[in-house]
Design an enzyme around this catalytic site. Structure first.
Site, mmCIF file in Angstrom:
data_model
loop_
_atom_site.group_PDB
_atom_site.id
_atom_site.type_symbol
_atom_site.label_atom_id
_atom_site.label_comp_id
_atom_site.label_asym_id
_atom_site.label_seq_id
_atom_site.Cartn_x
_atom_site.Cartn_y
_atom_site.Cartn_z
ATOM 1 N N GLU A 29 0.856 -1.194 0.000
ATOM 2 C CA GLU A 29 0.000 0.000 0.000
ATOM 3 C C GLU A 29 0.889 1.239 0.000
ATOM 4 O O GLU A 29 1.999 1.224 0.557
ATOM 5 C CB GLU A 29 -0.894 -0.010 1.255
ATOM 6 C CG GLU A 29 -1.728 1.252 1.412
ATOM 7 C CD GLU A 29 -2.818 1.152 2.476
ATOM 8 O OE1 GLU A 29 -2.868 0.140 3.203
ATOM 9 O OE2 GLU A 29 -3.623 2.100 2.581
ATOM 10 N N ASN A 88 -6.665 1.667 2.819
ATOM 11 C CA ASN A 88 -7.349 2.951 3.017
ATOM 12 C C ASN A 88 -6.900 3.988 1.983
ATOM 13 O O ASN A 88 -7.672 4.860 1.602
ATOM 14 C CB ASN A 88 -7.058 3.480 4.428
ATOM 15 C CG ASN A 88 -7.638 2.571 5.508
ATOM 16 O OD1 ASN A 88 -8.530 1.779 5.251
ATOM 17 N ND2 ASN A 88 -7.117 2.685 6.722
ATOM 18 N N ASN A 132 -12.272 -0.625 -0.787
ATOM 19 C CA ASN A 132 -11.598 -1.143 0.405
ATOM 20 C C ASN A 132 -12.370 -0.766 1.663
ATOM 21 O O ASN A 132 -12.712 0.411 1.838
ATOM 22 C CB ASN A 132 -10.181 -0.547 0.511
ATOM 23 C CG ASN A 132 -9.468 -0.970 1.785
ATOM 24 O OD1 ASN A 132 -9.099 -2.133 1.930
ATOM 25 N ND2 ASN A 132 -9.282 -0.047 2.716
ATOM 26 N N GLU A 133 -12.655 -1.737 2.497
ATOM 27 C CA GLU A 133 -13.238 -1.500 3.833
ATOM 28 C C GLU A 133 -14.317 -0.418 3.821
ATOM 29 O O GLU A 133 -14.273 0.528 4.627
ATOM 30 C CB GLU A 133 -12.137 -1.147 4.842
ATOM 31 C CG GLU A 133 -11.180 -2.289 5.078
ATOM 32 C CD GLU A 133 -10.213 -2.095 6.237
ATOM 33 O OE1 GLU A 133 -10.088 -0.966 6.747
ATOM 34 O OE2 GLU A 133 -9.590 -3.090 6.639
ATOM 35 N N TYR A 190 -7.003 -8.309 11.935
ATOM 36 C CA TYR A 190 -5.660 -8.169 12.519
ATOM 37 C C TYR A 190 -5.735 -8.585 13.978
ATOM 38 O O TYR A 190 -6.749 -8.362 14.638
ATOM 39 C CB TYR A 190 -5.189 -6.708 12.432
ATOM 40 C CG TYR A 190 -4.929 -6.248 11.011
ATOM 41 C CD1 TYR A 190 -3.710 -6.501 10.391
ATOM 42 C CD2 TYR A 190 -5.905 -5.562 10.294
ATOM 43 C CE1 TYR A 190 -3.458 -6.077 9.092
ATOM 44 C CE2 TYR A 190 -5.663 -5.131 8.989
ATOM 45 C CZ TYR A 190 -4.439 -5.394 8.397
ATOM 46 O OH TYR A 190 -4.192 -4.974 7.104
ATOM 47 N N GLU A 201 -6.664 -9.013 3.756
ATOM 48 C CA GLU A 201 -5.779 -8.403 4.766
ATOM 49 C C GLU A 201 -5.842 -9.247 6.027
ATOM 50 O O GLU A 201 -6.921 -9.383 6.622
ATOM 51 C CB GLU A 201 -6.220 -6.972 5.104
ATOM 52 C CG GLU A 201 -5.917 -5.964 4.018
ATOM 53 C CD GLU A 201 -6.206 -4.531 4.458
ATOM 54 O OE1 GLU A 201 -5.963 -4.203 5.644
ATOM 55 O OE2 GLU A 201 -6.688 -3.762 3.615
ATOM 56 N N GLN A 233 1.277 -6.339 5.750
ATOM 57 C CA GLN A 233 1.584 -6.154 4.351
ATOM 58 C C GLN A 233 2.900 -6.868 4.042
ATOM 59 O O GLN A 233 3.249 -7.799 4.781
ATOM 60 C CB GLN A 233 1.639 -4.667 4.050
ATOM 61 C CG GLN A 233 0.286 -3.983 4.342
ATOM 62 C CD GLN A 233 0.164 -2.559 3.852
ATOM 63 O OE1 GLN A 233 1.008 -2.031 3.142
ATOM 64 N NE2 GLN A 233 -0.933 -1.884 4.238
#
Ligand code: AHR
Length: 502
Positions: free
Chosen positions: A26, A71, A171-172, A243, A291, A351
């Protein structure tokens, strides 16, 4: 204490999609700037890509890399990153409150991906942008020429289309922190229409619809059910993100957190199958766990720093230094992904470099392997083939959150083409070594090929540029033959055991 694992040739979970061992780059912190890209570095190629980093990524054998966010993508104008570098605008990235110089864009990333030998998992901006930006991007990337955007790619020196196969629809989008955050129905409608247009440009692509960004999101799992009402027919995968962290220093609880990942996957499967039934659809929705990782060491400090000032490009952010116990949990999370290989087809450890990453690239210095590099590398290199249904008898311990947790977590993968059975196993006990018997059935005689273990007296041990304290070591023992094998798994250990099949 003793545990037994039964592996029967007849009982399989499914085949491992090679993309299960993907990763993520990212525009964030030092992932791109002074991570994969550092012109002037002593290993940089003609385009400024660090060859030392490329070598380590190749060691990890990563088949797919998500890009450019995260993000970041929700505020990104992809056109800023093409054409002569001197003409590219600097922009303020509001996701990480960082200056984005746009020195690296899609063409530079594709150059890097080709060198690494990986394919991109490209995300489009459904936060501040939408259908039009997504259709021009796919035209730029995937059409051979003859249209405005594909001709521009050719003019920029890339005659052949990139033919990018898999695309994330945002994304999200469930997260209030996301630029352009949406409610489920607004996202579902936009994603379905964007996906429709993208598939009109290139019908061969696959699409990922945004799922929940955490297991603990208040909108999970209604988000999945509501968004899939719109995207079920156009999308091929739904995403998941999670996470993990040892927030309160309770390692036995921490080492049970792969059970959260498993329960998250089971619920997403159920939500997908609910929509499938509701729509009377013959199609199965697969999962793209794009992720996953451990992220807690510096999280609060990073948040504080971002609140204060706009950061210059390449400011360190999310630079977690991983410990031995983190590597054990990474091994368990990989085992969990393998256990669900029938449904989870793509997964990305998030990542890859510097930012919550298995690889650290020192600015102007060395690139090195964190503790978590090793379980990932072993599973990525040796965990290909068919996953065997795990049947394990193990002693257990009590967890406040998960009840009885087995000390032994393990999985077997058979590579029929190459004739190998590989077992990955963790001993979660912090105090006891455990006798571990593997009983194989239906394979004929197996021959122990080799075994490695990763142990440490210090659960908090870390690696550094100068010392790889935590890494697997080869165990030298008799290359016995048979159907039943006995081992001893050391306390708090990550293990790989490989057999040749006759
Ligand atoms: O990987 C770091 C960030 O975590 C990503 O940008 C975002 O998608 C997630 O919240």
């Amino acid at each position: 204490m003793k545990a037994v694992m039964y592996i029967d040739a007849v009982f399989t979970v499914g085949s491992v999609d090679r993309r299960l061992f993907g990763s993520f780059v990212e525009h964030l912190g030092r992932s791109v700037y002074t991570g994969i890209y550092e012109p002037g570095h002593f290993t940089a190629d003609s385009k400024g890509m660090r060859e030392d980093v490329i070598d380590l990524v190749r060691e990890l054998n990563v088949p797919i890399v998500r890009y450019p966010g995260g993000n970041f993508v929700s505020g990104y104008r992809w056109e800023d990153g093409i054409g002569p570098v001197e003409n590219r605008p600097a922009r303020l990235d509001l996701a990480w409150r960082t200056m984005e110089p746009n020195e690296v864009g899609i063409d530079e990333f594709m150059h890097w991906a080709e060198k690494v030998g990986t394919e991109p998992l490209m995300a489009v901006n459904l936060g501040t942008r939408g259908i039009d930006a997504a259709r021009s991007l796919i035209e730029y990337c995937n059409l051979p020429g003859g249209t405005y955007w594909s001709n521009l790619r050719r003019q920029n020196g890339h005659a052949d289309p990139y033919s990018i196969k898999t695309w994330c629809l945002g994304n999200e989008m469930d997260g209030p922190w996301q630029l352009g955050h949406k409610c489920a129905s607004d996202y579902g409608k936009l994603a379905a229409e964007t996906g429709k247009v993208m598939k009109l440009v290139d019908p061969s692509i696959e699409l990922v619809s945004c799922g929940s960004s955490k297991f603990i999101m208040p909108t999970f799992p209604s988000w999945e059910c509501e968004t899939l009402e719109y995207t079920y027919d156009i999308a091929d995968y739904i995403s998941m993100h999670d996470y993990f962290g040892n927030w309160d220093g309770n390692t036995p609880e921490y080492l049970a957190l792969n059970l959260e990942m498993d329960s998250f996957i089971q619920t997403v499967k159920a939500a997908c199958d609910y929509v499938k039934a509701k729509k009377r659809s013959p199609k199965t929705m697969y999962i793209c766990f794009d992720e996953w990782n451990i992220w807690f060491h510096n999280k609060l400090e990073d948040k504080r720093r971002m609140k204060k000032n706009i950061l210059p490009a390449g400011t360190p952010l999310l630079e977690e230094h991983y410990t031995h116990e983190d590597a054990i949990l990474i091994g368990e999370l990989l085992i969990t992904l393998l256990k669900n290989a029938d449904r989870v087809k793509i997964a990305c450890i998030a990542q890859l470099v510097n930012v919550i990453a298995p690889i650290i690239a020192e600015k102007g210095g060395k690139a090195w392997r964190q503790t978590i590099f090793f379980p990932f590398q072993q599973v990525s290199c040796f965990g290909r083939g068919k996953v065997m249904l795990p049947a394990i008898e193990s002693p257990t311990y009590k967890s406040e959150r998960f009840g009885d947790v087995p000390y032994i977590e393990a999985i077997g993968v058979v590579d029929e083409d190459e004739g190998h059975l590989t077992v990955f196993a963790v001993n979660r006990s912090l105090n006891d070594d455990i006798d571990f018997q593997i009983e194989t059935r239906g394979f004929g005689k197996c021959r122990l090929s080799f075994r490695t273990e990763m142990i440490s007296d210090d659960l908090k041990a870390e690696n550094s540029a100068d010392s790889e304290k935590v890494r697997p070591i080869m165990i030298h023992e008799m290359r016995s033959e048979g159907r039943t094998f006995d081992f001893r798994l050391k306390k708090a250990s990550w293990n790989m055991i490989r057999f040749d099949l006759s």
